[in-house]
Enzyme design. Structure first.
Site, PDB file in Angstrom:
ATOM      1  N   GLN A 153      39.850  -2.022 -61.743  1.00  0.00           N
ATOM      2  CA  GLN A 153      38.256  -1.968 -61.878  1.00  0.00           C
ATOM      3  C   GLN A 153      37.828  -1.756 -60.504  1.00  0.00           C
ATOM      4  OE1 GLN A 153      37.291  -5.752 -63.729  1.00  0.00           O
ATOM      5  NE2 GLN A 153      38.663  -5.464 -65.270  1.00  0.00           N
ATOM      6  N   TYR A 203      41.091 -15.085 -74.188  1.00  0.00           N
ATOM      7  CA  TYR A 203      41.726 -14.080 -75.030  1.00  0.00           C
ATOM      8  C   TYR A 203      43.191 -14.202 -75.669  1.00  0.00           C
ATOM      9  CZ  TYR A 203      38.412 -10.094 -74.077  1.00  0.00           C
ATOM     10  OH  TYR A 203      37.320  -9.489 -74.133  1.00  0.00           O
ATOM     11  N   HIS A 207      37.217  -7.703 -61.819  1.00  0.00           N
ATOM     12  CA  HIS A 207      35.851  -8.556 -61.852  1.00  0.00           C
ATOM     13  C   HIS A 207      35.229  -8.509 -60.426  1.00  0.00           C
ATOM     14  CE1 HIS A 207      37.251 -11.122 -65.314  1.00  0.00           C
ATOM     15  NE2 HIS A 207      37.575  -9.875 -65.391  1.00  0.00           N
ATOM     16  N   GLU A 232      27.748 -11.865 -72.530  1.00  0.00           N
ATOM     17  CA  GLU A 232      26.347 -12.618 -72.698  1.00  0.00           C
ATOM     18  C   GLU A 232      25.068 -11.479 -72.129  1.00  0.00           C
ATOM     19  OE1 GLU A 232      26.472 -16.108 -70.029  1.00  0.00           O
ATOM     20  OE2 GLU A 232      28.277 -16.915 -71.397  1.00  0.00           O
ATOM     21  N   TYR A 243      25.116 -20.584 -64.722  1.00  0.00           N
ATOM     22  CA  TYR A 243      25.356 -19.941 -65.964  1.00  0.00           C
ATOM     23  C   TYR A 243      26.800 -20.519 -66.607  1.00  0.00           C
ATOM     24  CZ  TYR A 243      20.675 -17.974 -65.147  1.00  0.00           C
ATOM     25  OH  TYR A 243      19.638 -17.736 -64.911  1.00  0.00           O
TER      26      TYR A 243
END
Lengths: 378, 378
Positions: free
Chosen positions: A93, A269, A155, A248, A258
């Site tokens: 990523q 998962y 991430h 979200e 949050y």
């Protein structure tokens, strides 16, 4: 003189006829009927490798990042690579990620970029800025690097958005280590608020706190990869990659938590079990929408253009896992309607931008990815 | 004697080998990997015209309704039509609809059917019962007809479910005339509760009221076409077709108003405007889920079989508009996770039933529809 002029006009006329789409590009589908608009799908350019982000230059050219580490200038359907990028480590990523222009770009020329800095052992999300000088980047400055390096791959967050007060919001994911999102000393799993030179605005919610990183504006985020500041209200909107079934939509406010990974609407998962203490907790913000099944949201913008009248004010989110463009209709903070567009039509949608021409632009997160445009069919 | 017996056994053995799927049928896909189960997709029988509902006879045969007005007995992959159906008027959504067995079917042989009764001018949802006698229906009795006939075509509702107390629940849609759902004197847009002979149970919530139809158990429904009574808790669960983006999951309780068309989470299909007074109102039940984009739910069951261990207790809804099977994971009354299965694999899914063999059975709402079965792959 007059004959030259006639030739020029005729040539321009031919160009208009030859180009089947407004602003150039290849028409992929002439007419797609959606709930309230009929649209034409145009590929502005293909052949981009995992393009991640798109910015519109005032002269009509596009800046597009490719995740492996290239910044492309797109003009007339052709891309040319800019040299002068900072060193970065592209893995999974990570790589070259976001690109946005300074709000006063026409005066100062600053282009902001995010990227994964580091090596095969450890990387961090970083922010820099540079100016375009012909076919290269000049005046590069590294403005910010997150305060903990960790194993590359997961991430990075990395969306940027300038707020009306000139500050720069930046998302950083939990780097695949969920508990870091609740650690206020760690930039991971948070939204940051920086001045345009990377320094800390003194009115940040945790500025002056002893045990908090002063750049943090909100925290408890898993990996937000869609963000915009609403031009009419100044409110901050994010989409966040959750665990399975827990993607979200959030409206982000200063100092708020949050919840990740203490609470989540999604499931682990692997184990199919609830996350942390469950679905909600006192003092932690509930999402405005939790998407189940997950959509894998990336890229997010509000549409305030004039080309699609019935979409005015709607939010558009790219879906990677669900390979579609998602239209959200809101009344206040409440999402009252959603529509799936382009499902399985062009692939995983990584970025969504409302163009200065009133059209919607999309990037596809594919090995042979591209820039696409939606135009109205009258 | 003994040689005859050996031949019989060998023949049975050959049949087992020839059949590539447990219980017969044609394997459509050997392995589909889902989030927590790997499944085999088998077509039990094809060539059915808009099959609507499925019931399992104790001897292993299946009863399947075809909407144009046929009741089929399915055995060993072949269908044979039963004669003796009541007169019905099949047009658009109307025709022969639901089929369920009486809970004491093995003692009394009653098969319950719903259908649209009437003619091209006006129809009503009706309920009857009959017994199977060879290749025909015998002892047919019409038990109930809704109290207003109206133009044929739309929103017959028509799901049936027996409750643990032996009463029969039946849904009726608003017949395309939305305001009727708030009219307690009109059966349209409600859930009815009847005795197994069609009479009114005296403990119905509106029994004895002057201005209410005594059969009504809940009201304010647009068109519920998925319903089951949970075998472990006795609770009643429904899926309801809403307006655009307003499909609903509801837990149905006695006397409650589910809001249509005074409130809805969906938008008017034509105008994109909110319905009635908005999204919620005092005294009207909120849905537990509102699906946007709409899924077009039909057929609904809870899975309590042993074949799919990780699906135990999950709810399964057919999606017509979205052509998939939807798995819902609940904690209490809260849906905490959803998964889309079989998207665009077999078409519009009209009915879902958990079979006595522990497998899941599906009907497809297609011109060339069929009965499908999901089996576990070990």
């Amino acid at each position: 003189m007059s004959s030259t002029r006639i030739v020029t006009l005729t040539f321009a006329g031919l160009l208009l006829i030859a180009s089947t789409a407004h602003g150039g590009g290849e028409v992929i589908r002439e007419e797609i009927h959606t709930q309230y608009e009929t649209v034409r799908l145009v590929r502005v350019i293909g052949g981009l490798e995992h393009p991640w982000s798109l910015a519109f230059l005032p002269d009509g050219r596009l800046l597009v990042t490719e995740r492996p580490g290239r910044l492309q200038l797109v003009e007339d359907g052709a891309a040319s690579e800019l040299s002068g990028l900072p060193d970065l480590h592209a893995h999974r990523q990570g790589g070259l990620l976001e690109v946005v222009l300074h709000p006063e770009y026409e005066e100062n020329g600053w282009v902001y970029l995010t990227y994964s800095k580091g090596d095969a052992q450890a990387t961090a999300t970083a922010l820099g800025r540079a100016r375009i000088d012909g076919d290269r980047l000049a005046d590069f400055e590294e403005l910010f690097v997150m305060n903990r390096f960790s194993a590359p791959g997961l991430h990075y967050g990395s969306r940027l958005a300038f707020a009306p007060d000139g500050t720069l919001l930046m998302t950083i994911g939990d780097r695949g280590e969920d508990v870091r999102a609740q650690d206020l000393t760690d930039h991971a799993g948070s939204t940051l608020r920086l001045s345009d030179d990377g320094s800390v605005p003194q009115d940040n919610p945790f500025a002056g706190h002893l045990r908090a990183a002063p750049e943090i504006y909100s925290y408890g985020h898993r990996n937000s990869q869609g963000m915009f500041v609403h031009p009419l209200t100044g409110t901050i909107w994010q989409t966040e990659h959750g665990p399975r079934g827990g993607d979200e939509l959030n409206r982000v406010v200063a100092g708020a938590n949050y919840g990740w990974p203490t609470v989540s609407r999604g499931l682990d998962y692997r184990t199919q079990q609830q996350i942390g203490v469950g679905r909600r907790a006192e003092g932690m913000k509930d999402p405005l929408v939790d998407w189940t099944p997950e959509i894998g949201p990336s890229g997010f913008d509000v549409y305030l253009g004039e080309a699609f009248e019935s979409w005015y004010g709607d939010f558009f989110a790219g879906s990677m896992a669900g390979s579609h463009l998602r239209r959200l209709v809101l009344v206040g903070d409440e999402v009252v309607h959603q529509e799936e567009l382009l499902r399985d039509e062009i692939g995983r949608i990584r970025d969504v931008r409302s163009g200065p021409d009133g059209y919607l632009y999309l990037l596809t997160d594919e090995k042979d990815g591209g820039v696409y445009r939606l135009e109205p069919v009258r």
